[in-house]
Scaffold this motif. Structure first.
Motif, PDB file in Angstrom:
ATOM      1  N   GLY A  99       0.978  -1.103  -0.167  1.00 39.34           N
ATOM      2  CA  GLY A  99      -0.123   0.150   0.095  1.00 39.34           C
ATOM      3  C   GLY A  99       0.722   0.892   0.216  1.00 39.34           C
ATOM      4  O   GLY A  99       2.185   0.903   0.239  1.00 39.34           O
ATOM      5  N   SER A 100       0.266   2.315  -0.312  1.00 34.15           N
ATOM      6  CA  SER A 100       1.251   3.390  -0.386  1.00 34.15           C
ATOM      7  C   SER A 100       1.250   4.152   0.899  1.00 34.15           C
ATOM      8  O   SER A 100       2.084   4.792   0.807  1.00 34.15           O
ATOM      9  CB  SER A 100       0.351   4.476  -1.029  1.00 34.15           C
ATOM     10  N   MET A 101       0.488   3.752   1.841  1.00 36.40           N
ATOM     11  CA  MET A 101       0.411   4.018   2.853  1.00 36.40           C
ATOM     12  C   MET A 101       2.424   3.727   3.357  1.00 36.40           C
ATOM     13  O   MET A 101       2.996   4.533   4.324  1.00 36.40           O
ATOM     14  CB  MET A 101       0.118   3.550   4.187  1.00 36.40           C
ATOM     15  N   PHE A 125      -4.398  14.498   3.706  1.00 35.90           N
ATOM     16  CA  PHE A 125      -5.131  12.843   4.408  1.00 35.90           C
ATOM     17  C   PHE A 125      -3.960  12.334   5.805  1.00 35.90           C
ATOM     18  O   PHE A 125      -3.087  12.538   5.806  1.00 35.90           O
ATOM     19  CB  PHE A 125      -3.836  12.247   2.688  1.00 35.90           C
ATOM     20  N   TYR A 167       4.229  16.621   1.240  1.00 29.28           N
ATOM     21  CA  TYR A 167       4.069  15.891   0.709  1.00 29.28           C
ATOM     22  C   TYR A 167       2.568  16.493  -0.060  1.00 29.28           C
ATOM     23  O   TYR A 167       1.510  17.033   0.719  1.00 29.28           O
ATOM     24  CB  TYR A 167       3.400  15.287   1.823  1.00 29.28           C
ATOM     25  N   ILE A 169      -0.793  15.722  -2.053  1.00 30.28           N
ATOM     26  CA  ILE A 169      -2.045  14.691  -3.273  1.00 30.28           C
ATOM     27  C   ILE A 169      -2.257  15.710  -4.571  1.00 30.28           C
ATOM     28  O   ILE A 169      -3.588  16.188  -4.362  1.00 30.28           O
ATOM     29  CB  ILE A 169      -2.766  14.604  -2.289  1.00 30.28           C
ATOM     30  N   ASN A 174      -6.929  14.376  -1.856  1.00 28.96           N
ATOM     31  CA  ASN A 174      -7.934  13.605  -0.025  1.00 28.96           C
ATOM     32  C   ASN A 174      -7.601  14.452   0.409  1.00 28.96           C
ATOM     33  O   ASN A 174      -6.363  14.964   0.840  1.00 28.96           O
ATOM     34  CB  ASN A 174      -7.466  12.228  -0.316  1.00 28.96           C
ATOM     35  N   PRO A 204      -2.765   7.861  -5.535  1.00 27.38           N
ATOM     36  CA  PRO A 204      -3.748   6.653  -5.867  1.00 27.38           C
ATOM     37  C   PRO A 204      -5.142   7.169  -6.605  1.00 27.38           C
ATOM     38  O   PRO A 204      -6.000   6.490  -7.140  1.00 27.38           O
ATOM     39  CB  PRO A 204      -3.900   6.863  -4.280  1.00 27.38           C
ATOM     40  N   TYR A 205      -5.668   8.713  -6.763  1.00 30.74           N
ATOM     41  CA  TYR A 205      -7.063   8.810  -7.565  1.00 30.74           C
ATOM     42  C   TYR A 205      -6.994   9.311  -9.287  1.00 30.74           C
ATOM     43  O   TYR A 205      -7.578   9.488  -9.899  1.00 30.74           O
ATOM     44  CB  TYR A 205      -7.640  10.036  -6.615  1.00 30.74           C
ATOM     45  N   SER A 232      -1.026   3.748  -6.103  1.00 31.40           N
ATOM     46  CA  SER A 232      -1.633   2.498  -5.320  1.00 31.40           C
ATOM     47  C   SER A 232      -2.296   2.357  -6.295  1.00 31.40           C
ATOM     48  O   SER A 232      -3.127   2.694  -7.387  1.00 31.40           O
ATOM     49  CB  SER A 232      -1.971   4.094  -3.968  1.00 31.40           C
ATOM     50  N   SER A 234      -4.692  -0.175  -4.700  1.00 30.21           N
ATOM     51  CA  SER A 234      -5.940   0.372  -3.876  1.00 30.21           C
ATOM     52  C   SER A 234      -7.232   0.643  -4.372  1.00 30.21           C
ATOM     53  O   SER A 234      -8.663  -0.108  -4.140  1.00 30.21           O
ATOM     54  CB  SER A 234      -5.758   0.678  -2.449  1.00 30.21           C
ATOM     55  N   LYS A 235      -7.797   1.835  -4.992  1.00 34.40           N
ATOM     56  CA  LYS A 235      -8.535   2.223  -5.432  1.00 34.40           C
ATOM     57  C   LYS A 235      -9.183   2.130  -6.715  1.00 34.40           C
ATOM     58  O   LYS A 235     -10.181   1.970  -7.420  1.00 34.40           O
ATOM     59  CB  LYS A 235      -8.443   4.459  -5.737  1.00 34.40           C
ATOM     60  N   ARG A 242      -3.168  -4.211  -0.693  1.00 32.57           N
ATOM     61  CA  ARG A 242      -2.205  -3.788  -0.412  1.00 32.57           C
ATOM     62  C   ARG A 242      -0.995  -3.948  -1.208  1.00 32.57           C
ATOM     63  O   ARG A 242       0.033  -4.456  -0.962  1.00 32.57           O
ATOM     64  CB  ARG A 242      -1.950  -4.540   0.931  1.00 32.57           C
TER      65      ARG A 242
HETATM   66  C1  PLP Z   1      -4.172  10.208  -0.420  1.00 33.49           C
HETATM   67  C2  PLP Z   1      -4.036   8.897   0.202  1.00 33.49           C
HETATM   68  N1  PLP Z   1      -2.633   8.277  -0.114  1.00 33.49           N
HETATM   69  C3  PLP Z   1      -2.503   6.892   0.413  1.00 33.49           C
HETATM   70  C4  PLP Z   1      -3.824   6.200   0.688  1.00 33.49           C
HETATM   71  C5  PLP Z   1      -3.531   4.980   1.394  1.00 33.49           C
HETATM   72  O1  PLP Z   1      -3.031   4.739   0.269  1.00 33.49           O
HETATM   73  P1  PLP Z   1      -2.772   2.706   0.329  1.00 33.49           P
HETATM   74  O2  PLP Z   1      -4.523   1.721  -0.068  1.00 33.49           O
HETATM   75  O3  PLP Z   1      -2.337   2.583  -0.711  1.00 33.49           O
HETATM   76  O4  PLP Z   1      -2.109   2.503   1.554  1.00 33.49           O
HETATM   77  C6  PLP Z   1      -5.007   7.268   0.380  1.00 33.49           C
HETATM   78  C7  PLP Z   1      -5.964   6.064   1.365  1.00 33.49           C
HETATM   79  O5  PLP Z   1      -6.809   6.281   1.318  1.00 33.49           O
HETATM   80  C8  PLP Z   1      -5.099   8.242   0.389  1.00 33.49           C
HETATM   81  O6  PLP Z   1      -5.983   8.963   0.507  1.00 33.49           O
END
Ligand code: PLP
Length: 395
Positions: A99-101, A125, A167, A169, A174, A204-205, A232, A234-235, A242
């Motif tokens: 995950g990018s987290m 975020f 940092y 986005i 988000n 991610p979006y 990511s 994820s979306k 992950r």
């Molecule tokens: C801006 C941003 N970065 C990272 C994440 C986390 O993404 P991942 O599921 O890849 O860890 C999110 C998830 O909502 C997000 O909104």
């Protein structure tokens, strides 16, 4: 218990806490950024996982390299990055992450000393705020506008505070849904070079676009190799897998690998292999067309309902993509207090805005609505109930 200084004062994520109430199926949730269930490629994943294990089980079920599963790194390098305008990267610039987290966590470990200055957008975020707080960073912020941060404000704050990293986005931010203007994107890359500042471009979006024009990545203006792009899956594919990839400076990426060795050794092989197959089989364009048609419809339904049921004093913009509508109430109204009543009396959940801000006392009158996780009739019903509550409270 003698807890670390690091963990003291860092609250649990407002969204993770929200998952607790979401166990109740009666609750209509506009909370987390969950993709719609019907957007998961379930049949394909079941078939492909079976095939992958039959053909490559000995590799996939074994420990793998920390840098990531090579076919995914290659797919990202050769198939994902070039259409985005990134053509000069090599395999040493690319790693995969859980995950990018995890990317944010590794970057915090690699870049931040206690007290290091980290620049973020305000609001941003909340997961990133949590990570930077745990790293004991000195968090400074640059205000968000309808078209993202502004180049002149960004330049001024970077000059004054000399952050180790910024940092951002930039696309469908988000929580605000804003898209950073091109001038600020260029300025970000320029400041990265001028002040030797790392830029984390968290993206991610961007593939979830329903209208408007595609914007160039900050990474495409990067002349100093100080911009790291996090992508990511994820979306777009599945958050439960992950899987994320990144492209950045080879030396930085090497340090992230060292940090990842001591974190989770490597990301799950089977999950990475699934995403690699998805890309290599050329499934992404049609899949994105499909999910974007689902989400743009959900967005329209939510906005129509908001137009009908929300009081006029609740302000919001139509986002061009992403998964969120950001709402601002009049000053003095408290979205966290309203949230308690919303869940208890109306069985409707959202995310109050305050945790997206770095400082207490600002943004209390804001909240975020997600439109991707609920079916049409529940979106309308939930917005109706929430609109009623807002009118009950604010007139
Ligand atoms: C801006 C941003 N970065 C990272 C994440 C986390 O993404 P991942 O599921 O890849 O860890 C999110 C998830 O909502 C997000 O909104």
């Amino acid at each position: 218990m003698q807890f670390s200084e690091r963990i003291k004062g860092v609250k649990g994520s407002a969204i993770r806490e929200l998952f607790k109430v979401l166990g109740n199926p009666a609750i209509i949730s506009f909370g987390g950024g969950n993709p719609a269930k019907e957007c998961f490629p379930k049949e394909w994943a079941a078939e492909t996982a079976k095939q992958l294990i039959a053909e490559k089980g000995d590799v996939l079920l074994q420990y793998g390299p920390t840098e990531g599963y090579m076919p995914l790194r290659k797919a990202y390098l050769e198939k994902v990055l070039p259409p985005l305008g990134i053509t000069d990267a090599t395999i040493d610039n690319v790693i995969t992450m859980t995950g990018s987290m995890q990317g944010l966590d590794l970057l915090a470990k690699v870049m931040i000393n206690p007290g290091s200055t980290v620049l973020v957008e305000e609001p941003t975020f909340l997961g990133a705020i949590q990570i930077f707080k745990l790293a004991q960073a000195n968090i400074v912020s640059v205000p968000m506008h309808e078209d993202g941060v502004h180049a002149d404000e960004l330049e001024q704050i970077v000059k004054e505070t000399r952050p180790v990293m910024f940092y951002t986005i930039p696309t469908f931010q988000n929580p605000t849904g804003a898209v950073m203007n091109v001038e600020a994107r260029k300025m970000t890359a320029r400041l990265a070079a001028e002040y030797d500042m790392l830029v984390i471009e968290d993206d991610p979006y961007a593939s979830l676009r329903y209208s408007g024009e595609v914007m160039p990545l900050i990474k495409t203006f990067d002349t100093s190799d100080n911009v790291i792009l996090l992508t990511s899956y994820s979306k777009t594919v599945s958050p439960g897998l992950r899987v994320a990839c990144c492209c950045g400076n080879a030396e930085l990426v090497r340090k992230m690998v060292i940090a990842k060795q001591g974190s989770d050794t490597h990301s799950p092989n089977l999950n990475q292999a699934l995403v690699a197959e998805f890309i290599n089989q050329g499934r992404m364009p049609a899949h994105l067309d499909f999910i974007n048609s689902v989400y743009s419809k959900s967005l329209n339904i939510m906005l129509d309902a908001m137009g009908k049921y929300f009081p006029e004093w609740a302000k919001y913009e139509r986002p061009e993509g992403g998964l969120f509508v950001w709402v601002t109430l009049p000053e003095g109204m408290d979205a966290s207090e309203i949230y308690k009543r919303s869940v208890a009396e109306k069985l409707v959940a959202y995310v109050p805005g305050a945790p997206f801000y770095t400082k207490p006392g600002i943004g209390d009158n804001t909240f975020r609505l997600n439109f991707s996780a609920e079916p049409e009739e529940r979106i309308i019903e939930g917005i109706h109930r929430l609109g009623d509550l807002l009118k009950e409270i604010g007139g």
